[in-house]
Design an enzyme around this catalytic site. Structure first.
Site, PDB file in Angstrom:
ATOM      1  N   CYS A  33       0.824  -1.216   0.000  1.00 34.20           N
ATOM      2  CA  CYS A  33       0.000   0.000   0.000  1.00 34.20           C
ATOM      3  C   CYS A  33       0.855   1.262   0.000  1.00 34.20           C
ATOM      4  O   CYS A  33       0.530   2.248  -0.668  1.00 34.20           O
ATOM      5  CB  CYS A  33      -0.974   0.002   1.176  1.00 34.20           C
ATOM      6  SG  CYS A  33      -0.201  -0.020   2.809  1.00 34.20           S
TER       7      CYS A  33
ATOM      8  N   HIS B  62      -1.775   0.639   7.690  1.00 35.26           N
ATOM      9  CA  HIS B  62      -2.240   0.955   6.334  1.00 35.26           C
ATOM     10  C   HIS B  62      -1.900   2.405   5.994  1.00 35.26           C
ATOM     11  O   HIS B  62      -1.654   3.227   6.883  1.00 35.26           O
ATOM     12  CB  HIS B  62      -3.745   0.748   6.233  1.00 35.26           C
ATOM     13  CG  HIS B  62      -4.289   0.734   4.841  1.00 35.26           C
ATOM     14  ND1 HIS B  62      -3.683   0.067   3.805  1.00 35.26           N
ATOM     15  CD2 HIS B  62      -5.379   1.350   4.293  1.00 35.26           C
ATOM     16  CE1 HIS B  62      -4.386   0.237   2.700  1.00 35.26           C
ATOM     17  NE2 HIS B  62      -5.414   1.016   2.972  1.00 35.26           N
TER      18      HIS B  62
ATOM     19  N   ASP C 241      -7.903   5.060  -1.443  1.00 37.56           N
ATOM     20  CA  ASP C 241      -7.384   3.913  -0.701  1.00 37.56           C
ATOM     21  C   ASP C 241      -6.974   2.828  -1.692  1.00 37.56           C
ATOM     22  O   ASP C 241      -7.821   2.294  -2.417  1.00 37.56           O
ATOM     23  CB  ASP C 241      -8.468   3.386   0.244  1.00 37.56           C
ATOM     24  CG  ASP C 241      -7.963   2.311   1.184  1.00 37.56           C
ATOM     25  OD1 ASP C 241      -6.964   1.650   0.861  1.00 37.56           O
ATOM     26  OD2 ASP C 241      -8.586   2.122   2.247  1.00 37.56           O
TER      27      ASP C 241
END
Length: 246
Positions: A15, A166, A188
């Site tokens: 991520c 995250h 996201d």
């Protein structure tokens, strides 16, 4: 800005890289930034292995030596990266970036969120073409600061935002006329938007106070300064040892 989604292979560790790719896609879309990055051999959005290699190069140049001691190496690894690595890479490219920390307390989980919302609002508001966010806007493309015959849209780089476990990319802020309801526009990499970003559910990308996705105890962001380039080599060299939260 192009949206980069985490791959099935990534299993979540990528991520940070995907958000960094979104950052570069935005920078390369600005003529001044694109010209600057070409000096470092960056003509298109780097792949994950290329980002890993560039972060390791930044370490070798003296940026974020503590991060190097902790992570050792990244190339061909599935290690997570965060604000320190992102900031180290940007600074190694002579881009003035900084890190800010917003922390909540167990007793008051809104403390850090309120500060984060205020900071993001100011970040976009002061960089708007006219130095302020417009008042009530009746529809898309109707901002008086950016529309009309003589358009003077300002380039506002996205924000790398991380919470424990995250990271995501902040690309804007939505401020209601009463100033009480503020939402941040977040991309996201774990979400599956498909091919059409404009078809997304706004509830997934516009996050306000009380949102489950803004309920963590701490947030760290990486942002690029209004004057994005180091003025001289001395200030650039000094930035190697000042990568820390503020």
């Amino acid at each position: 800005l192009d949206f980069y989604r985490s791959s099935n292979y990534g299993h979540g560790w990528d991520c940070g890289y995907k958000n960094l790719q979104m950052m570069f896609s935005s920078l390369l879309g600005n003529p001044q930034m694109a010209k600057h990055l070409k000096q470092f051999g960056i003509h298109e959005v780097p792949t994950i292995p290329e980002l890993q290699g560039r972060i390791e190069t930044a370490w070798k140049e003296g940026f974020d030596e503590e991060g190097q001691q902790e992570l050792k190496h990244l190339l061909d690894e599935t290690k997570w990266i965060g604000p320190m690595e992102v900031c180290a890479l940007l600074r190694s490219l002579r881009i003035r970036s900084n890190i800010r920390d917003f922390s909540n307390t167990v007793e008051n989980r809104r403390l850090g969120i309120d500060k984060l919302m205020s900071w993001v609002t100011e970040y976009y508001g002061t960089r708007c073409a006219q130095g302020k966010i417009a008042g009530v806007i009746k529809g898309p493309g109707m901002c008086p600061n950016c529309s009309g015959v003589q358009k003077s849209k300002a380039f506002i780089p996205p924000i790398f935002m991380q919470h424990p476990g995250h990271s995501r990319t902040v690309v804007g802020v939505d401020v209601f006329s009463n100033a009480l309801n503020t939402r941040v526009f977040v991309l996201d990499p774990s979400l599956k938007f498909g091919e059409k970003l404009h078809q997304v559910n706004l509830g997934e990308v516009l996050l306000g106070r009380g949102s489950p996705n803004l309920g963590h105890l701490s947030y760290q962001i990486v942002y690029i300064e209004p004057n994005p380039f180091f003025a001289d080599k001395q200030h650039w060299e000094q930035s190697k040892s000042v990568i820390k939260y503020c």
